[in-house]
Scaffold this active site. Structure first.
Site, PDB file in Angstrom:
ATOM      1  N   GLU A  94      14.820 -15.085   0.223  1.00  0.00           N
ATOM      2  CA  GLU A  94      15.229 -16.140   1.151  1.00  0.00           C
ATOM      3  C   GLU A  94      14.280 -17.337   1.091  1.00  0.00           C
ATOM      4  OE1 GLU A  94      15.092 -14.379   5.001  1.00  0.00           O
ATOM      5  OE2 GLU A  94      16.634 -12.885   4.589  1.00  0.00           O
ATOM      6  N   ASP A 114       0.831  -1.198   0.000  1.00  0.00           N
ATOM      7  CA  ASP A 114       0.000   0.000   0.000  1.00  0.00           C
ATOM      8  C   ASP A 114       0.874   1.260   0.000  1.00  0.00           C
ATOM      9  OD1 ASP A 114      -2.750   1.192   0.443  1.00  0.00           O
ATOM     10  OD2 ASP A 114      -1.747   1.952   2.234  1.00  0.00           O
TER      11      ASP A 114
END
Length: 559
Positions: free
Chosen positions: A269, A218
């Site tokens: 990751e 956002d």
């Protein structure tokens, strides 16, 4: 040691495996999607129960607007706990169950993350209010000393009124001001503070560890403000979230990119091709493309495309610019026509007056659009959009042809824009009304008790999913057909080749073996010769009559 390669070294096989490059993602506004417990508020169990219908529709992923713990002053975009579910929507266990069901159905799950600001009830902000000026607690936000006169600067909030609110000291004297791009209950974080950055790394990992497939970010263009906070007057005709080439000092500053490069390392990751998508209201598209460079985000919402008028030349120019600028950084373009912040495109495309983003529509809006024209144009625009290569976003209810809810009673409105402008701007409630599922059920199937946090308009049942399933010409069945053909013909992975039509109101292009013709005129027009001998495989409007295409309609042809 992981080797990092540029996008130019990415193979075609690797690109094909990246699901987000060609995906169709369906936005769920949780409070308005499906209510399982009957309290009138949509919830996570309600979403889980309705996921089969989205798998049947043919989308690839869902994106959920915020469901985190919140006082709900801005429908959940004011977060007080980023690592829990608000009881309005359920529990963390409900979230886990929803993710499991979505993955079982082959749907990925993207959640909305709000990093620009939090709720004034967030523990950090409460600690800041209790702390002294210059303290570690206040440095997490944007506190400024009160000037001798007036406010720290002249910035105006997106929701109306000043972008500053003054605190009160323990002894009752006026204290420092704090900055809030949005409502006064939504203080902005200070993203130069390392504690803020580390907190959000932990938030990312919390949801990724639960199987979340990515994040829609956002206000991704708002985290960094220009040094010195200079005065600035916004163009009153511009969209409230930005989108003009003249960037306000709180939009699109270069420092945001360092933040998203950091986030990208966190996502990388994890296995499973996790994604970041930017809500960045910036223009031109060459600037927006900076958000999706190889080491930053994966996608950015194409707001210039959403903002186009129903105009052939403007649409073609924006498609060309989008494909050029996004491909220049190795990213797919995205396409979107509606979301929870704009007037639904089944209404917006028939507007004859300017209506800046965030303004909204209501009973006193002059020259309200013709709903028949709006739906006809919306179906045609969607048929064109879903034939384009790249990713596409749908907003819940658009597959039903839902229009903007215009006749909401004043006392039912909840958007902060309505209150902060003293009713001068209607805001976004009209696109957030709970959607209908079964025509004869309470609240048209949204809630088992008939409760609804925003009132559904009279006649909402005519748009219900069960009614539309039985109608071969319904908007729902049009979307299902388009999505099936898009997948079958791999249009999301294709390319656009424009075909000359000799008519400025008619666009035509090929994508693989599919030829698309879109007539923007108010009268029927001649089909281009390139469609001769091809069968019509999808139509947003009436089937072609001889060598003619109906007014304001789009056709797909295939061999």
């Amino acid at each position: 040691m992981t080797q990092i390669r540029s996008f130019a070294e990415t193979t075609a096989t690797e690109e094909k495996a990246q699901w987000w490059r060609s995906s169709v993602i369906y936005q769920i506004y949780p409070r308005s999607f499906a209510d399982a417990n009957g309290d009138g508020m949509g919830d996570l169990p309600g979403i889980t129960a309705r996921l089969q219908s989205l798998a049947d529709l043919g989308v690839d992923a869902i994106w959920l607007s915020p469901f985190f713990t919140s006082p709900q002053k801005d429908a959940g975009y004011d977060v007080s706990d980023y690592c829990d579910v608000d009881p309005l929507f359920g529990t963390l266990e409900d979230y886990d169950a929803m993710v499991a069901r979505a993955h079982e159905l082959g749907l990925r799950v993207i959640v909305d993350l709000v990093p620009n600001h939090c709720s004034d009830q967030h523990p950090w902000f409460q600690q800041a209010l209790a702390a002294a000026p210059g303290s570690e607690e206040r440095d997490r936000f944007m506190f400024y000393d009160a000037p001798d006169e007036g406010l720290p600067n002249n910035w105006e909030s997106v929701f109306g009124g000043p972008m500053w609110t003054q605190t009160t000291n323990e002894d009752g004297t006026p204290g420092q001001y704090y900055l809030h791009i949005f409502d006064s209950t939504q203080p902005d974080f200070n993203w130069h503070n390392e504690q803020v950055r580390e907190m959000f790394r932990n938030v990312l990992r919390f949801w990724l560890d639960r199987g979340t497939d990515g994040f829609r970010v956002d206000v991704a263009h708002g985290l960094i403000k220009t040094d010195g906070l200079p005065d600035y007057v916004v163009d009153p005709t511009a969209a409230s979230m930005g989108g003009t080439e003249d960037l306000a000092p709180w939009w699109g500053q270069d420092g945001v990119h360092e933040i998203y490069r950091d986030w990208r390392t966190v996502l990388d990751e994890y296995e499973g091709d996790r994604v970041l998508c930017a809500e960045a209201w910036v223009s031109p598209l060459s600037l927006m493309a900076k958000w999706v460079r190889p080491d930053e985000m994966h996608q950015a919402f194409n707001f210039p495309y959403l903002s186009c008028d129903y105009d052939a030349a403007q649409i073609r120019a924006t498609i060309d610019e989008s494909l050029k600028e996004f491909s220049a950084v190795g990213a797919p373009s995205t396409w979107v026509l509606s979301n929870h912040d704009v007037v639904r495109h089944a209404t917006r495309l028939a507007l004859t007056e300017d209506n800046p983003q965030g303004e909204g529509l209501g009973p006193l809006t002059p020259n309200l659009p013709d709903p028949v024209v709006g739906l006809r144009r919306a179906r045609s625009a969607t048929a064109l959009m879903l034939a384009l290569p790249g990713g596409a976003y749908l907003y819940q209810g658009e597959e039903l042809g839902l229009p903007e809810a215009i006749d909401l009673p004043d006392d039912a409105r909840q958007d902060p824009t309505w209150f902060r402008t003293n009713g001068e701007r209607y805001g976004r409630d009209g696109c957030r009304v709970p959607i209908p599922w079964e025509a004869g059920a309470p609240a048209s199937g949204f809630s088992p008790t008939g409760e609804s946090w925003l009132p559904q308009p009279q006649g909402w049942g005519q748009y219900a999913r069960d009614v539309q399933r039985a109608d071969a010409n319904s908007t729902l069945n049009l979307y299902s057909t388009l999505l099936r053909l898009r997948s079958t013909h791999q249009l999301g992975e294709g390319s656009v080749t424009w075909l000359e039509t000799g008519d400025p109101d008619v666009l035509a292009f090929s994508n693989g073996k599919v030829v698309v013709v879109s007539n923007f005129a108010e009268t029927e027009r001649e089909l281009p010769t390139q469609t001769t001998g091809l069968a019509t495989i999808a139509s947003s409007g009436p089937q072609p009559s001889g060598r003619r295409i109906a007014a304001e309609s789009t056709l797909w042809f295939g061999s």
